[in-house]
Design an enzyme around this catalytic site. Structure first.
Site, PDB file in Angstrom:
ATOM      1  N   SER A 134      43.156  30.494  37.093  1.00 53.28           N
ATOM      2  CA  SER A 134      41.794  30.324  37.614  1.00 53.28           C
ATOM      3  C   SER A 134      41.580  28.945  38.218  1.00 53.28           C
ATOM      4  CB  SER A 134      40.766  30.541  36.510  1.00 53.28           C
ATOM      5  OG  SER A 134      40.848  31.842  36.020  1.00 53.28           O
ATOM      6  N   HIS A 187      42.462  39.912  29.918  1.00 51.87           N
ATOM      7  CA  HIS A 187      43.416  39.274  29.002  1.00 51.87           C
ATOM      8  C   HIS A 187      43.499  40.065  27.693  1.00 51.87           C
ATOM      9  CE1 HIS A 187      44.483  35.556  31.068  1.00 51.87           C
ATOM     10  NE2 HIS A 187      43.225  35.453  31.463  1.00 51.87           N
TER      11      HIS A 187
HETATM   12 ZN   LIG Z   1      40.509  33.465  36.734  1.00 56.95          ZN
HETATM   13 ZN   LIG Z   2      42.422  34.405  33.105  1.00 50.96          ZN
END
Ligand SMILES: [Zn+2]
Ligand SMILES: [Zn+2]
Ligand SMILES: *[C@@H]1O[C@H](CO)[C@@H](O)[C@H](O)[C@H]1NC(C)=O
Ligand SMILES: *[C@@H]1O[C@H](CO)[C@@H](O)[C@H](O)[C@H]1NC(C)=O
Length: 607
Positions: free
Chosen positions: A149, A352
């Site tokens: 990210s 995740h």
């Molecule tokens: Zn991300």
């Molecule tokens: Zn992530």
């Protein structure tokens, strides 16, 4: 409309025989045709009246269709989005940039189908996002084909590729000016709204610079103004309160005793709220900016869990709504509008966790917030553009799964996702609480009954096997209970995952209208998104970069005796206690507290 269709299919023609007209008349009125001979002039009057009625009906249908088309394409009035006739942005305008962290194309199909199932909708009833898809983004970073990210958001904020973990810092560890910083300097108001920690990688990249995303304590200081440019954000709404509180307080996750809330209030003049009640009491039209609203200690709960505690945490749409109103009011008398970034942060976390029940609700929450922004743009006097995209996909999600050796059936089952009322993260937490609150060791039988109770009430799964129960009871920190719970709901719904980390698939780009973001129609490199934002705001990032580089300052380090060195934190990669390299995507938290977080939530902190 169905009744009118034959009319359109069989338009009245001057050559129509009277019998044909009679038949059409019968179709229209449902009355049998009258075949008895009639007076010739009366007949012509009837024909004339009928043709008139026919034409009027056609006109009404055409108007209805045109109107429906106008409203379904969202913009009833012609709006330019702030683009002038010469193809350059002009006049006062607002830019809203949304990030759906970790949302890949399959997240959309999965959510769309679940929603249609859950709400009994037809197959063409799609998400708001679906109606605004304009292109795709290629997401690789400078250090890996699979971005994280931080590098993903640096592409959006600076318009440059960098390494995984970089917070608006280039591969040579020099800072790059961001669109938000440049916007602030150009006179725009600025805001960041997220559902995770406000110090997490995506928001951090717009208003902080750090060599590693893990330096969230440092990022908290920078975001309120404690860095070379001073304060650049006018409105911050999200979670992550623990990084702003001194380590002397219960809620803190800082390593030092700095009070960033006090710093924000006293030195930078922030209005501060830390709970939903005070947040709701703020008047968006009168709130004194800058505003720091930290409405969760760490993450805002997943939408699937939040709806049970909606009196404690606002939704993404509610926070976005407030931010739009507040920034709009604050720029009312300005000739410059605002730049606002809104992130659906936890689509990524559900990826995740490999938790499809949580993810579909996260995507819906983002879709709703997207709709909220569209409504704002439609109603607002100032022109504006909405662009939304993802930094990457998470989980390697597949809307199909082979469970047995036999050739798989072509199915997946949204009803399984619909039965879930909680995330596996929440259930994991409940499970850990149950174990830790017991005064004496709990028997295996009692553990099993508790688990079955949690699984039925939280996931709606009634056919749990003994093997699954055993696996949860014997789970290890590297493969915690919620991985097994997520696998249970995924297998039953026949949803597949290839990783607990990110993947390299191209992600979608959405906009308020294709003509609002012409430079992003089609397939693009993610840095073009950042360049587009700068182009639309008509800001130059280069002078900001120069200023950042010219102001190298030493800041007070983390612990006593430890020195940060340059103000962006040490370049070195964080290492584990045994000296091995910490993998970036294994966690999103503060690496210094990884152990404490594992102890606290028992979930391995693998967001
Ligand atoms: Zn991300
Ligand atoms: Zn992530
Ligand atoms: C809190 O931070 C200070 C440094 O600011 C440090 O000396 C102290 O040990 C910390 N306390 C705890 C409990 O971590
Ligand atoms: C969903 O829940 C209902 C009611 O508890 C149950 O009858 C049904 O079997 C469940 N469906 C699935 C797919 O688990």
């Amino acid at each position: 409309m169905a009744r009118d269709e034959p009319l359109l299919a069989r338009p009245a023609s001057p050559n129509s025989s009277t019998n044909d007209i009679e038949e059409e008349d019968a179709l229209l009125t449902g009355q049998p045709t009258n075949r008895s001979p009639v007076n010739r002039s009366r007949r012509w009057t009837e024909i004339g009246l009928f043709v008139w009625a026919l034409l009027a009906t056609i006109a009404v249908i055409i108007l209805a269709v045109v109107y429906q088309h106008e409203t379904s394409t969202a913009h009833a009035r012609p709006r330019t989005g702030g683009w002038g006739p010469d193809g350059k942005p002009s006049g006062k305008r607002n830019m809203i940039f949304m990030v759906s962290d970790g949302m890949g194309p399959t997240s959309l199909s999965m959510t769309r189908s679940w929603r249609q199932y859950a709400s009994g909708l037809p197959i063409d009833d799609v998400l708001i996002l679906d109606k605004h898809h304009i292109g795709n983004s290629r997401t690789r970073s400078s250090s890996s084909l699979v971005t994280d990210s931080a590098a993903g958001a640096t592409a959006f904020s600076c318009g440059f590729k960098s390494y995984n973990g970089a917070i608006s810092v280039l591969p040579d560890h020099t800072p790059c000016g961001t669109v938000l910083e440049a916007a602030k300097k150009a006179g725009y108001m600025t805001g960041l709204v997220v559902t995770t920690r406000i110090t997490d990688a995506t928001p951090a990249c717009f208003a902080a610079h750090a060599n590693r995303r893990e330096y969230e304590d440092l990022i908290a200081e920078q975001m309120v103004g404690e860095y070379p440019l001073g304060r650049v954000v006018d409105l911050l709404i999200g979670g992550g309160r623990c990084h702003f509180l001194p380590n002397t307080t219960e809620e803190s996750c800082r390593v030092d005793s700095k009070d960033i809330v006090a710093l924000a209030k006293d030195k930078y003049g922030f209005t501060y709220v830390d709970n939903r009640k005070d947040f709701d009491d703020l008047d968006p039209n009168g709130v004194k900016l800058p505003l720091l609203a930290l409405i969760a200690r760490t993450d805002v709960p997943y939408e699937i869990d939040r709806v049970h505690v909606a009196d404690v945490y606002p939704s993404q749409a509610e926070m976005a709504h407030f931010a739009l109103k507040a920034l709009s009011a604050a720029t009312q008398d300005s000739d410059k509008g605002f730049f606002l970034m809104v992130e659906g942060s936890r689509i990524d976390h559900a990826g995740h966790a490999n938790d499809p029940g949580a993810q579909v609700r996260e995507v819906m929450a983002h879709d709703k917030a997207f709709g909220e922004v569209l409504d704002f743009l439609d109603a607002d006097d100032t022109e504006g553009v909405l662009v939304s995209t993802s930094d990457h996909e998470t989980g390697g999600l597949a809307a199909a799964r082979q469970l047995h050796e036999a050739y798989p059936i072509y199915r997946w089952f949204p009803e399984v996702l619909d039965n879930a009322t909680h995330s596996t993260e929440y259930l994991n937490h409940e499970w850990a609480e149950y174990l830790s609150s017991a005064s004496s060791p709990v028997s295996r039988n009692d553990q099993a009954s508790k688990l079955r109770e949690l699984i039925i009430s939280g996931l709606g799964i009634t056919d749990t096997t003994d093997e699954e129960i055993d696996a949860i009871i014997d789970a290890k920190p590297t493969w915690p209970p919620f991985y097994i719970l997520s696998d249970m709901i995924s297998r039953r719904s026949q949803i597949g995952w290839s990783t607990h980390g990110h993947s390299a698939v191209d992600v979608n780009i959405y906009a308020s209208h294709p003509s609002h973001a012409p430079g992003l129609v089609g397939n693009h490199e993610n840095i073009e998104v950042g360049k587009f934002i700068a182009e639309y705001l008509d800001v130059d990032l280069e002078p900001v970069t120069k200023e950042l580089r010219s102001k190298k300052v030493k800041t007070q380090g983390a612990g006593e005796g430890e020195e940060w060195g340059e103000w962006m934190g040490p370049e070195g990669l964080p290492v584990n206690g045994d000296g091995s390299l910490v993998t970036v995507d294994a966690y999103h938290g503060d690496f210094k507290h990884r152990k404490r977080e594992v102890e606290e939530c028992g979930c391995g902190a693998r967001h």
